[in-house]
Scaffold this motif. Sequence first.
Motif, mmCIF file in Angstrom:
data_model
loop_
_atom_site.group_PDB
_atom_site.id
_atom_site.type_symbol
_atom_site.label_atom_id
_atom_site.label_comp_id
_atom_site.label_asym_id
_atom_site.label_seq_id
_atom_site.Cartn_x
_atom_site.Cartn_y
_atom_site.Cartn_z
ATOM 1 N N CYS A 129 4.148 1.135 1.777
ATOM 2 C CA CYS A 129 4.981 0.722 0.647
ATOM 3 C C CYS A 129 6.443 0.670 1.084
ATOM 4 C CB CYS A 129 4.838 1.701 -0.514
ATOM 5 S SG CYS A 129 3.357 1.459 -1.519
ATOM 6 N N GLY A 183 -0.528 -5.933 -3.333
ATOM 7 C CA GLY A 183 -0.066 -4.736 -4.018
ATOM 8 C C GLY A 183 -1.143 -4.269 -4.979
ATOM 9 N N MET A 240 6.226 -1.906 -4.130
ATOM 10 C CA MET A 240 5.333 -2.945 -3.618
ATOM 11 C C MET A 240 6.077 -4.193 -3.171
ATOM 12 S SD MET A 240 1.930 -2.763 -6.042
ATOM 13 C CE MET A 240 2.804 -3.394 -7.466
#
Length: 442
Positions: A424, A324, A32
């Motif tokens: 990601c 995230g 993240m």
Amino acid sequence: RLGPRAVINVQKAPFPWFGGKSKAAPVVWDAMGDVDHYVEPFAGSMAVLLNRPHPANRTYYSETVNDLDGLLVNAWRSIVMHPDATAEAASWPVSEADLIARHLSIVRWREERDLEMLMGDPAYCNPQVAGWWLWGISCWIGSGWASGTGAWTADADGRIFKQARAPREPGVDSQLPHLGDDGRGVNHGGLREPGVKSQRPHLGNDGQGVNRPQLREPGVDSKLPHLGNDGRGVNHAGLREPGVNSQRPHLGNNGQGVNHAGLREPGVDAHDEFHLMTMPELRRWFAWLSARLRHVRIINGDWRRAVTSGASQTLPVRMGGHAGIFLDPPYANTADRADGLYAIDSLTVAHDVRQWCLDNGDNPRLRIVLAGFDGEHGTDLTDAGWTTIEWFRAGFLTGGMGNTGKGVASHQQARERLWLSPHCLVGADPADVQLDLFGAEP
């Protein structure tokens, strides 16, 4: 001294939690990055949040966690707002009778709908119930803590009894407390200060000090109290301090009576031979957690409320930042696991979470990490461009419920996976990470 001062790692939850991802945190954060808003819809032990490598409580950075279990949310909220009171309630010897009594009180408190006040009043919490819950879950073996599904309950006079099979009121199970090691959670051995000296009490004569025979009064009977002189024993006239008047306090020497200098204990070292009931290291642990979670928004309810665009995409995210989102739902029925691992459990919610991931994985503002078991979600996520990380390493099995398979190949930890959404960052090397099924365990 009887031993060194205890020091414990405070960067973890003060209770054991099945499925905690403390050792998975490096992989999650590497995937993240230092996001503007971190969201954890299934908070549990908050293992990933507490292991965040970036500075906490920063301006324009936010963190939001949620859980459906109100007793868990009450515990976290109490630690944040009333760390000392919660520590006092959580610090107690491991006792089977107290485990049943406190368990019944917690279940009754929940049934009286006090938990609904968590959503009605943002400042509401009950530190005593929180401390009892933390203490009890640290004593409890296996699943079912505070689920209310047990057979034992108490009558109006407080006497416990076992109910018939059905129908029955919410109750608890009767079992021994956790005895398999030196303690866990708030009962962990690392919290203990040096204990008292192990020696027999004074037996060499008929008593000394406050136990000497001259201090003994006759037993209780119907006669008048002792009036024959000006007082004796603890009522002796020599013990009396001057009454209240308008004069200055006694300053002529280094103290007298109950203020006499000879009564003063040394400073910090006064605890060399014993610790107070509420362990100092437990207070320090809760104080650290209170400070760390000072600006974390803790909500109680369905997981979807935490991942709506309005809740997850804060202003910094909408202005070009990232959110995230770490999703760690209860393992699904397709994960081949037992039901009832949590007080509020579900074998199907993971399927709803997977669908949300598929619907939102292509959002460039979101970096989503989903935790689960191999095979639990089929190939839907990988077909949509998600990356799967297998990060179990043979030879690093941890204890607890994970040790239920027949050999390493079938061990629960070998099945753990993380799925990373297409936006990601690159994941950490799984060879450098080990899984801990119980995120609060050291």
